[in-house]
Motif scaffolding. Structure first.
Motif, PDB file in Angstrom:
ATOM      1  N   UNK A  60     -54.472 -74.772  63.126  1.00 33.82           N
ATOM      2  CA  UNK A  60     -54.224 -73.876  61.987  1.00 33.82           C
ATOM      3  C   UNK A  60     -52.780 -73.375  62.048  1.00 33.82           C
ATOM      4  N   UNK A  61     -51.986 -73.552  60.998  1.00 37.92           N
ATOM      5  CA  UNK A  61     -50.615 -73.038  61.058  1.00 37.92           C
ATOM      6  C   UNK A  61     -50.587 -71.521  60.865  1.00 37.92           C
ATOM      7  N   UNK A  62     -49.491 -70.897  61.283  1.00 38.85           N
ATOM      8  CA  UNK A  62     -49.329 -69.451  61.058  1.00 38.85           C
ATOM      9  C   UNK A  62     -48.981 -69.193  59.600  1.00 38.85           C
ATOM     10  N   UNK A  63     -48.267 -70.135  59.017  1.00 33.24           N
ATOM     11  CA  UNK A  63     -47.732 -69.926  57.678  1.00 33.24           C
ATOM     12  C   UNK A  63     -47.398 -71.291  57.095  1.00 33.24           C
ATOM     13  N   UNK A  64     -47.366 -71.374  55.766  1.00 31.56           N
ATOM     14  CA  UNK A  64     -46.966 -72.611  55.098  1.00 31.56           C
ATOM     15  C   UNK A  64     -48.106 -73.245  54.330  1.00 31.56           C
ATOM     16  N   UNK A  65     -47.762 -74.269  53.555  1.00 28.11           N
ATOM     17  CA  UNK A  65     -48.760 -74.906  52.698  1.00 28.11           C
ATOM     18  C   UNK A  65     -48.751 -76.404  52.888  1.00 28.11           C
ATOM     19  N   UNK A  66     -49.910 -77.010  52.697  1.00 32.83           N
ATOM     20  CA  UNK A  66     -50.009 -78.463  52.630  1.00 32.83           C
ATOM     21  C   UNK A  66     -50.790 -78.797  51.365  1.00 32.83           C
ATOM     22  N   UNK A  67     -50.172 -79.556  50.480  1.00 32.38           N
ATOM     23  CA  UNK A  67     -50.873 -80.018  49.283  1.00 32.38           C
ATOM     24  C   UNK A  67     -51.184 -81.496  49.462  1.00 32.38           C
ATOM     25  N   UNK A  68     -52.424 -81.882  49.170  1.00 34.82           N
ATOM     26  CA  UNK A  68     -52.842 -83.279  49.247  1.00 34.82           C
ATOM     27  C   UNK A  68     -53.319 -83.646  47.858  1.00 34.82           C
ATOM     28  N   UNK A  69     -52.682 -84.644  47.230  1.00 35.08           N
ATOM     29  CA  UNK A  69     -52.917 -84.957  45.810  1.00 35.08           C
ATOM     30  C   UNK A  69     -52.803 -83.699  44.955  1.00 35.08           C
ATOM     31  N   UNK A  70     -51.858 -82.850  45.291  1.00 36.32           N
ATOM     32  CA  UNK A  70     -51.605 -81.660  44.489  1.00 36.32           C
ATOM     33  C   UNK A  70     -52.545 -80.506  44.746  1.00 36.32           C
ATOM     34  N   UNK A  71     -53.541 -80.723  45.618  1.00 36.73           N
ATOM     35  CA  UNK A  71     -54.503 -79.639  45.884  1.00 36.73           C
ATOM     36  C   UNK A  71     -54.212 -78.965  47.212  1.00 36.73           C
ATOM     37  N   UNK A  72     -54.551 -77.690  47.296  1.00 34.84           N
ATOM     38  CA  UNK A  72     -54.329 -76.903  48.503  1.00 34.84           C
ATOM     39  C   UNK A  72     -55.241 -77.422  49.621  1.00 34.84           C
TER      40      UNK A  72
END
Ligand SMILES: Nc1ncnc2c1ncn2[C@@H]1O[C@H](COP(=O)(O)OP(=O)(O)OP(=O)(O)O)[C@@H](O)[C@H]1O
Ligand SMILES: [Mg+2]
Length: 274
Positions: A60-72
């Protein structure tokens, strides 16, 4: 239209090791298109595996985002995560550590089929034979245990297991560094052929610039948890713009980096030769 398959945005991760804080990711961002191969290279401890593990949702990251096919992607949970998870698979350096040592190759390949119900209508035994053939292995290997295979055969099984899920992205963390040089080329050819056949994207983590050159048109250099340079692989390897890239090149024997990359020509059944 051309929305990236994977968007990593400002990932941070600090580990606590015996009271000392270790910053593994300090704001990593990158994009990967459908069907593309992006290499992430960098010195040991730079954060490559942590990045892979965050994307695979093992950390689990502390902060940041990952979008996969535009989804969270990091926000997905429950049934939605179970449904989507098959789209993102992994192949690690040492498949022996990832396989159940008491499961036959057939069972190892059937598990993902069962979990993701991809073979709901097909006969699982047929599916196993088909998967083995796709990675250049004969059907009789299905009855064997992981330790009864060579390193190259095991890595083929790991690729077959990923393919069973019909993924959009495979994270490859040092996929050939445990293999002999001759076997290495065969596995790289197989990965290339699989990509041509399926359109799967690869996030390739490697410290081996020869591998990166053969596999990835685009390259990101990670150092102390940040991407210090990104762009066309050929450009970065000939005129690096960061000390980290220069250090990797200096650490690579000249013979391997200088000549033009051997094209990763996928001979249709080249890998099947003994
Ligand atoms: N679970 C953990 N607990 C504590 N520290 C960790 C953990 N995982 C990674 N680290 C630390 O985070 C930093 C980044 O590690 P990471 O494994 O991501 O590097 P890497 O680039 O994959 O290195 P290598 O090339 O050696 O595989 C290192 O300092 C590492 O010691
Ligand atoms: Mg690593």
């Amino acid at each position: 239209m051309s929305e990236p398959l994977l968007q990593v945005d400002d990932l941070h991760k600090t580990f606590d090791r015996g009271g000392r804080r270790v910053r593994a990711l300090a704001g990593v961002s990158l994009d990967l298109a459908r069907g593309e191969t992006l290499a992430v290279v960098g010195a040991s401890g730079g954060g490559k595996s942590t990045l892979a593990r965050v994307i695979l949702r093992l950390v689990e990251p502390d902060r940041g985002r990952v979008l996969f096919s535009g989804r969270d992607w990091l926000g997905l949970g429950g049934a939605a995560l179970r449904r989507e998870r098959r789209r993102l698979q992994m192949v690690f350096q040492d498949p022996l550590a990832a396989f159940n040592p008491r499961a036959t190759i057939g069972q190892i390949l059937t598990d993902p089929l069962a979990i993701h119900r991809l073979a709901a209508t097909a006969d699982p035994a047929d599916a196993v034979v088909g998967l083995l053939a796709r990675v250049g292995l004969s059907a009789d290997l299905a009855a064997r245990l992981p330790h009864e295979l060579s390193g190259g055969q095991r890595q083929r099984v790991a690729i077959a297991r990923a393919l069973a899920c019909e993924p959009d992205l495979i994270v490859l963390d040092e996929p050939v560094s445990a293999l002999d040089v001759s076997v290495r080329a065969q596995i790289l050819n197989l990965l290339h052929r699989v990509q041509v056949e399926t359109g799967v994207a690869y996030l390739l983590i490697s410290h081996d610039l020869a591998v990166v050159r053969a596999m990835a048109p685009r390259l990101a250099v990670i150092d102390q948890g940040t991407i210090v340079e990104a762009g066309a692989t050929a450009t970065i390897l000939t005129s690096p713009g960061s000390l980290a890239a220069q250090a990797l090149i200096d650490a690579t024997p000249r013979l391997i980096v200088s000549p033009p990359a051997p094209p990763a020509t996928p001979t249709p059944d080249g890998e099947r030769k003994p």
